[in-house]
Design a protein around this motif. Structure first.
Motif, PDB file in Angstrom:
ATOM      1  N   HIS A   1     -71.061 -26.699  -2.686  1.00 56.37           N
ATOM      2  CA  HIS A   1     -70.497 -25.666  -4.139  1.00 56.37           C
ATOM      3  C   HIS A   1     -70.129 -27.072  -4.979  1.00 56.37           C
ATOM      4  O   HIS A   1     -70.312 -26.788  -6.038  1.00 56.37           O
ATOM      5  CB  HIS A   1     -69.087 -24.944  -3.505  1.00 56.37           C
ATOM      6  CG  HIS A   1     -68.927 -24.032  -4.034  1.00 56.37           C
ATOM      7  ND1 HIS A   1     -67.242 -24.704  -4.251  1.00 56.37           N
ATOM      8  CD2 HIS A   1     -68.961 -23.196  -5.332  1.00 56.37           C
ATOM      9  CE1 HIS A   1     -66.000 -24.304  -5.443  1.00 56.37           C
ATOM     10  NE2 HIS A   1     -67.472 -22.630  -5.389  1.00 56.37           N
ATOM     11  N   GLY A   2     -69.031 -27.890  -4.166  1.00 58.30           N
ATOM     12  CA  GLY A   2     -68.102 -28.419  -5.253  1.00 58.30           C
ATOM     13  C   GLY A   2     -69.419 -29.600  -6.225  1.00 58.30           C
ATOM     14  O   GLY A   2     -69.868 -29.913  -7.266  1.00 58.30           O
ATOM     15  N   MET A   3     -70.582 -30.537  -5.065  1.00 63.06           N
ATOM     16  CA  MET A   3     -71.707 -31.151  -6.142  1.00 63.06           C
ATOM     17  C   MET A   3     -72.044 -30.197  -6.916  1.00 63.06           C
ATOM     18  O   MET A   3     -72.624 -30.581  -8.695  1.00 63.06           O
ATOM     19  CB  MET A   3     -72.580 -31.500  -5.209  1.00 63.06           C
ATOM     20  CG  MET A   3     -72.380 -33.058  -4.368  1.00 63.06           C
ATOM     21  SD  MET A   3     -72.753 -33.144  -3.250  1.00 63.06           S
ATOM     22  CE  MET A   3     -74.435 -33.972  -4.126  1.00 63.06           C
ATOM     23  N   ILE A   4     -72.839 -28.448  -6.945  1.00 60.35           N
ATOM     24  CA  ILE A   4     -73.626 -28.023  -7.549  1.00 60.35           C
ATOM     25  C   ILE A   4     -72.271 -27.306  -8.489  1.00 60.35           C
ATOM     26  O   ILE A   4     -73.096 -27.552 -10.181  1.00 60.35           O
ATOM     27  CB  ILE A   4     -73.929 -26.617  -7.181  1.00 60.35           C
ATOM     28  CG1 ILE A   4     -75.247 -27.092  -6.117  1.00 60.35           C
ATOM     29  CG2 ILE A   4     -74.969 -26.034  -7.950  1.00 60.35           C
ATOM     30  CD1 ILE A   4     -75.654 -26.156  -5.065  1.00 60.35           C
ATOM     31  N   LEU A   5     -71.027 -26.966  -8.459  1.00 59.74           N
ATOM     32  CA  LEU A   5     -70.758 -26.899 -10.249  1.00 59.74           C
ATOM     33  C   LEU A   5     -70.335 -28.224 -10.513  1.00 59.74           C
ATOM     34  O   LEU A   5     -70.203 -27.925 -11.574  1.00 59.74           O
ATOM     35  CB  LEU A   5     -69.648 -25.630  -9.573  1.00 59.74           C
ATOM     36  CG  LEU A   5     -69.952 -24.803  -8.851  1.00 59.74           C
ATOM     37  CD1 LEU A   5     -68.810 -23.877  -8.553  1.00 59.74           C
ATOM     38  CD2 LEU A   5     -71.400 -23.512  -9.374  1.00 59.74           C
ATOM     39  N   THR A   6     -69.978 -28.742  -9.931  1.00 56.53           N
ATOM     40  CA  THR A   6     -69.830 -29.908 -10.764  1.00 56.53           C
ATOM     41  C   THR A   6     -70.382 -30.611 -11.994  1.00 56.53           C
ATOM     42  O   THR A   6     -70.166 -30.871 -13.327  1.00 56.53           O
ATOM     43  CB  THR A   6     -68.787 -31.436 -10.871  1.00 56.53           C
ATOM     44  OG1 THR A   6     -69.431 -32.041  -9.038  1.00 56.53           O
ATOM     45  CG2 THR A   6     -66.985 -30.759  -9.590  1.00 56.53           C
ATOM     46  N   ALA A   7     -71.445 -30.617 -11.326  1.00 63.39           N
ATOM     47  CA  ALA A   7     -73.135 -30.998 -12.010  1.00 63.39           C
ATOM     48  C   ALA A   7     -73.273 -30.359 -13.550  1.00 63.39           C
ATOM     49  O   ALA A   7     -73.652 -30.527 -13.970  1.00 63.39           O
ATOM     50  CB  ALA A   7     -74.436 -31.666 -11.508  1.00 63.39           C
ATOM     51  N   LEU A   8     -73.033 -28.413 -12.571  1.00 68.78           N
ATOM     52  CA  LEU A   8     -73.461 -27.632 -13.709  1.00 68.78           C
ATOM     53  C   LEU A   8     -72.146 -27.234 -14.612  1.00 68.78           C
ATOM     54  O   LEU A   8     -71.835 -25.982 -15.032  1.00 68.78           O
ATOM     55  CB  LEU A   8     -73.417 -26.523 -13.060  1.00 68.78           C
ATOM     56  CG  LEU A   8     -74.922 -26.540 -12.153  1.00 68.78           C
ATOM     57  CD1 LEU A   8     -75.464 -25.159 -11.653  1.00 68.78           C
ATOM     58  CD2 LEU A   8     -76.603 -27.650 -13.276  1.00 68.78           C
ATOM     59  N   TYR A   9     -71.231 -28.474 -14.816  1.00 67.53           N
ATOM     60  CA  TYR A   9     -69.607 -28.083 -15.186  1.00 67.53           C
ATOM     61  C   TYR A   9     -69.660 -26.933 -16.630  1.00 67.53           C
ATOM     62  O   TYR A   9     -69.413 -26.505 -16.747  1.00 67.53           O
ATOM     63  CB  TYR A   9     -69.088 -29.474 -15.697  1.00 67.53           C
ATOM     64  CG  TYR A   9     -67.426 -29.041 -15.856  1.00 67.53           C
ATOM     65  CD1 TYR A   9     -66.985 -28.537 -14.892  1.00 67.53           C
ATOM     66  CD2 TYR A   9     -67.414 -28.592 -17.303  1.00 67.53           C
ATOM     67  CE1 TYR A   9     -65.344 -28.573 -15.122  1.00 67.53           C
ATOM     68  CE2 TYR A   9     -65.845 -28.566 -17.468  1.00 67.53           C
ATOM     69  CZ  TYR A   9     -64.573 -28.562 -17.016  1.00 67.53           C
ATOM     70  OH  TYR A   9     -63.303 -27.779 -17.101  1.00 67.53           O
ATOM     71  N   VAL A  10     -70.660 -27.925 -17.530  1.00 60.65           N
ATOM     72  CA  VAL A  10     -70.937 -27.163 -19.110  1.00 60.65           C
ATOM     73  C   VAL A  10     -71.023 -25.770 -19.320  1.00 60.65           C
ATOM     74  O   VAL A  10     -71.042 -24.319 -19.752  1.00 60.65           O
ATOM     75  CB  VAL A  10     -70.815 -28.120 -20.302  1.00 60.65           C
ATOM     76  CG1 VAL A  10     -71.648 -27.277 -21.193  1.00 60.65           C
ATOM     77  CG2 VAL A  10     -70.265 -29.154 -19.667  1.00 60.65           C
TER      78      VAL A  10
END
Ligand code: HDD
Ligand code: HEM
Ligand code: HEM
Lengths: 478, 337
Positions: free
Chosen positions: B82-91
């Protein structure tokens, strides 16, 4: 440096998002129950005025609900985008609580809100009342789960740490953690008070526009009586809440009261500017011994001061004092204003009815009893619930810093490693949008109030045997 | 492919991945159609807009809740991912949230604000739906590209963004075919006809790109015996596309018969494409980096949720169906009475 900026921006962004979000749940939680009340009164009495009250406020509800939903969705993404460390560390506890909120509350609200809003002329009366009940119930259940989680972050128990990750050992202890009952009740009451003053304030506004309709009088009375009824309970609950906090988070209470040195005879400060550098208060004005009296019930009771919460190397393990101190005073001050206004209003309405009894019906209060200045005062009080609620949350949340989960992890440990400029720009984006939406929200409420004051938009109703509404204006087959 | 059901640490992540996959699929179909209705807004006149809104008004909130459930399950069951995906897709996540906010509030505001401002809220509604659809498509593209951030992957993501938006318009149009009558229904058929290409190109692009990006996925689909088992997925998809193609050319049928068919077939097509995608990535939750087993939360916490889910999900399904039954039939303008 970079990481620090990210932390600061992420914190401000989180605070901005949750502050915006909580404005709407605060309204929907209690307004749902108020609508149920109006709806049931209509079913009981068949008096059209209750239907008109319902029709106006269901619109406010729908609007607030939509604002609550969309800003809540932002909240649930925030954990991943900005605070991944939170879920990685305490996800085993926070996860099930959030999951239960979605499963037991969100779907319930979301499914029945459609029936509640648009089903009046489609479903039998009992089903419409049931839908209204389920929506109100859903918002309350949702508040329960999220408050459980939030309270657990303040007073964690029922878990063990294995390799730096929290594992649940006792779910009962987690759900019924020591501060949960206080926080949950305090929050529900806060919601009730917010709605009470919203009802009263909007009605006062209509009154000033010259409206004297029966539905307006009913709303005004309901709002003021609700406020007068809840505020003493809230003050009492707040006191209990504070005592509970003293037990579990003494550094927070020390910050709320602006106490630096441990000792007896602590004064209740009415005004002060806490100075974090000098570690003392400037311009102190206080009543001697009263803080000791409130917190320990003895004038010479010893209360711990902030200086007890400084690590060996000099880093403060207590929250920043100034914001906690002042937001606490804002909340309590607003609460006192609510007490004064609602009690005075109810008293005057009651006195008026005593002097001019109603020959037709047994009524206790007369809205004519309210003098014009008091009506004027009710208008700025419309959003006083918001002020007190936000101030209360700021006290609670800033008062927990530097901890995110008290004694388990600090806020700094949770923050994502996203570049600071990126967080700063999303923060700016949110702020602009929230500003505009808030403006739109308030202007629509004003517009709806004006519309209602003009007496437009109130079709006649009939009900068939099942209580389903038969509205003339509707097309056959609709 | 199937886990060991004797060992909770083995089957729980699998069960949660399935549950999460299911809610994403339900979300894509359900919010897909109401976002699609928003995307079609500029092509309708004022009176038609009211009816279009009426057809999604009672549902959009519940539809969106599937997204909350999906991201909640990701958060709960696979915290690291969850952390990895959402920080990668931040914008893109930020843009999607802005879009969702604008869409959700425009809905309510346009019905309550001063008539003068209705036009404005119509625009906001369209803009919100568009932002949401585009950013979701963009995220899909980046995910398919293994969350790599290069110009090439951005370009691909931009393409999937456009295709998903057109795809949503298509399923939205199919919904309208079912919920509308008269001129607006005829219009909806035309919209469906004009947007079917987006669905075809979108599914095609993703299906071609995934095996090209990852040799693992390539092997998965094109290895010798498996290819026979898997062949039905593309073949049936192709047949469904042909069926849709025919329907949008000849509809509406006499007496409004089978007006639900395009929506049902489109749903089946979306589901098949989705199953294919899931097959490609399983058991990874972050493509080629983190499997569901590596990312899973503690079994005891997952079990607690699963028990609740088993009790509650059927109930949720029950009252969701109730809502659709109450608001069945042709949609009219919404009223609060
Ligand atoms: C005391 C109450 C309270 C608090 C502190 C919060 N919420 Fe909330 N939330 C509600 C009370 C609520 C509600 C009353 O249930 C809402 C508001 C309007 C609504 O539709 O439901 C809601 C809506 C809502 C939704 C949309 C639900 C839907 O689709 O129907 C989400 C995803 C969240 N919230 C998530 C959060 C998160 C992640 C929070 C904290 C970090 C949070 N909320 C704090
Ligand atoms: C609803 C009312 C709430 C309000 C107004 C509120 C407000 C705030 C504020 C102002 C902060 C910033 C404190 C600081 O950094 O100095 C904060 C921090 C935080 N709160 Fe809350 N909060 C609320 C509820 C919750 C709930 C229900 C949760 C979790 C379930 C939560 C989780 C957090 C987290 C993770 C932080 C750390 C991030 C940060 O420091 O900004 N809050 N909150
Ligand atoms: C006037 C007397 C009041 C007292 C003595 C009081 C006391 C408190 C205390 C001690 C806290 C902090 C709890 C913590 O340690 O975390 C708190 C929080 C809070 N207060 Fe009050 N309060 C009062 C009035 C109000 C009013 C009038 C409202 C709103 C209408 C309100 C809303 C809140 C909220 C929303 C919180 C944060 C959530 C929580 O921790 O319960 N309070 N209050």
């Amino acid at each position: 440096m970079e990481a620090l900026d990210t932390l600061i921006f992420s914190r401000i962004q989180f605070a901005a998002n949750i502050s915006f979000h909580i404005l709407f749940p605060t309204i929907t939680i209690a307004l749902g129950w108020a609508l149920l009340f109006f709806r049931v009164r209509f079913a009981q009495t068949g008096d059209i005025k209750w239907m008109n009250v319902y029709r106006l406020w269901v619109k406010v509800f729908a609007l607030s609900f939509a604002m609550g939903v969309v800003s809540g969705i932002t909240m649930s993404f925030q954990f991943g985008t900005n605070w991944p460390g939170f879920m990685e560390t305490v996800g085993n506890i926070a996860g099930p609580l959030l999951a239960y909120e979605v499963l037991t509350a969100f779907f319930l609200e979301a499914a029945f809100i459609g029936i509640m809003l648009f089903g009046f002329s489609r479903v039998p009366g009992w089903l419409h009342i049931l839908a209204t009940f389920l929506v109100a119930f859903g918002t309350t259940v949702s508040a329960f789960w999220i408050i459980v989680l939030n309270s657990w972050m303040h007073t964690p128990q029922g878990f063990e740490m294995i390799d730096g990750v929290a594992h649940a050992t006792d779910w009962f202890a987690i759900v019924f953690n020591p501060s949960m009952p206080y926080r949950f009740v305090h929050m529900l009451l806060a919601s009730g008070l917010t709605v009470a003053f919203l009802l009263a304030g909007v009605s006062a506004f209509r009154w000033l526009l010259g409206d004297r309709a029966a539905d307006l009088r009913a709303t005004l009375k309901v709002g003021l009586c609700l406020g007068a009824l809840l505020i003493p309970v809230q003050i009492y609950m707040g006191d209990m809440h504070g005592l509970n906090t003293l037990e579990h988070q003494p550094q927070k209470v020390a910050a709320m009261e602006g106490i630096w040195e441990t000792g007896p005879h602590q004064p209740l400060l009415l005004f002060a500017l806490p100075d974090a550098e000098a570690r003392e208060n400037r311009f102190e004005v206080g009543i001697p011994s009263v803080a000791s009296l409130i917190l320990t019930h003895h004038a010479d009771g010893v209360v711990q001061g902030l200086n007890d919460f400084v690590a060996e190397d000099g880093t403060a393990m207590h929250p920043p004092v100034l914001p906690v101190f002042w937001s606490f005073r804002t909340m309590v001050g607003t609460g006192m204003a609510m007490l004064a206004v609602s009690w005075l209003s109810v008293f005057l309405m009651w006195k008026r009815r005593r002097l001019h009894p109603d020959p037709h019906a047994k009524r206790w209060f007369a809205a004519e009893g309210l003098p014009r200045p008091l009506i004027w005062l009710l208008v700025p009080m419309t959003f006083s619930g918001w002020v007190a609620t936000l101030a209360g949350w700021y006290t609670t949340e800033i008062g927990r810093q530097p901890w995110l989960v008290q004694g388990v992890m600090t806020t700094e440990m949770a923050v994502a490693d996203v570049p600071a400029p990126m967080v700063a720009s999303t923060l700016a984006g949110y702020l602009v949008m929230y500003g505009l939406l808030l403006l739109a929200y308030i202007s629509v409420i004003v517009y709806l109030a004006r519309l209602a004051a003009r007496g437009q938009d109130a079709p006649a109703y009939d009900m068939d045997h099942s209580g389903k509404a038969q509205v003339e204006a509707l097309q056959p087959g609709e | 492919m199937l886990p060991d059901f004797a060992n909770p640490a083995d089957w729980l992540p699998w069960a949660f991945a399935s549950l999460m996959g299911f809610s994403i699929l339900v979300y894509v179909v359900l919010d897909g159609f109401d976002l699609g209705v928003g995307l079609l807004f500029p092509f309708a006149d004022e009176a038609e807009k009211d009816r279009m809104i009426g057809s999604i008004g009672p549902f959009w909130d519940a539809n969106e809740t599937w997204l909350v459930l999906a991201v909640g399950l990701l958060l709960v069951a696979f915290p690291t991912a969850h952390g990895m995906i959402l920080t990668a897709l931040y914008v893109p996540v930020f843009i999607m949230l802005i879009g969702l906010i604008l869409r959700g509030v425009a809905f309510e505001f346009r019905a309550k604000a001063h008539a003068r401002h209705k036009r404005l809220w119509n625009c906001v509604f369209f803009a919100g739906s568009t932002l949401t659809a585009l950013s979701q498509g963009f995220m899909l593209g980046l995910y398919v590209m293994g969350l790599q951030q290069t110009w090439a992957t951005f370009l691909f993501a931009a393409l999937t963004a456009a295709f998903l938006a057109v795809g949503y318009s298509f399923i939205g149009a199919c919904w309208l075919i079912h919920k509308m009558e008269g001129g607006l229904q005829v219009k909806a058929v035309k919209w469906a006809r004009d947007s079917l290409w987006g669905v075809i190109l979108g599914i095609g692009a993703v299906s071609l790109a995934t095996p090209l990006v990852s040799t693992r996925i390539f092997d998965r689909w094109l290895q010798f015996p498996d290819v026979f088992w898997l062949a039905p997925i593309p073949v049936i998809s192709g047949l469904l596309v042909l069926w849709l193609w025919r329907m949008v050319r000849v509809m509406p049928y006499e007496n409004d018969a089978r007006s639900w068919q395009p929506f049902a077939v489109a749903t089946a097509l979306f589901a098949l494409a989705y199953v294919g995608l899931a097959y490609s990535f399983y058991p990874y939750v972050v493509p080629d980096r983190l499997t569901i087993y590596e990312a899973a939360a503690a079994p005891e916490s997952l079990l607690i949720i699963l028990i609740g889910a088993c009790v509650v999900v059927p109930i949720i399904a029950g009252y969701s169906v109730l809502a659709y039954v109450i608001f069945r039939g042709k949609a009219t303008e919404l009223r609060y009475d």
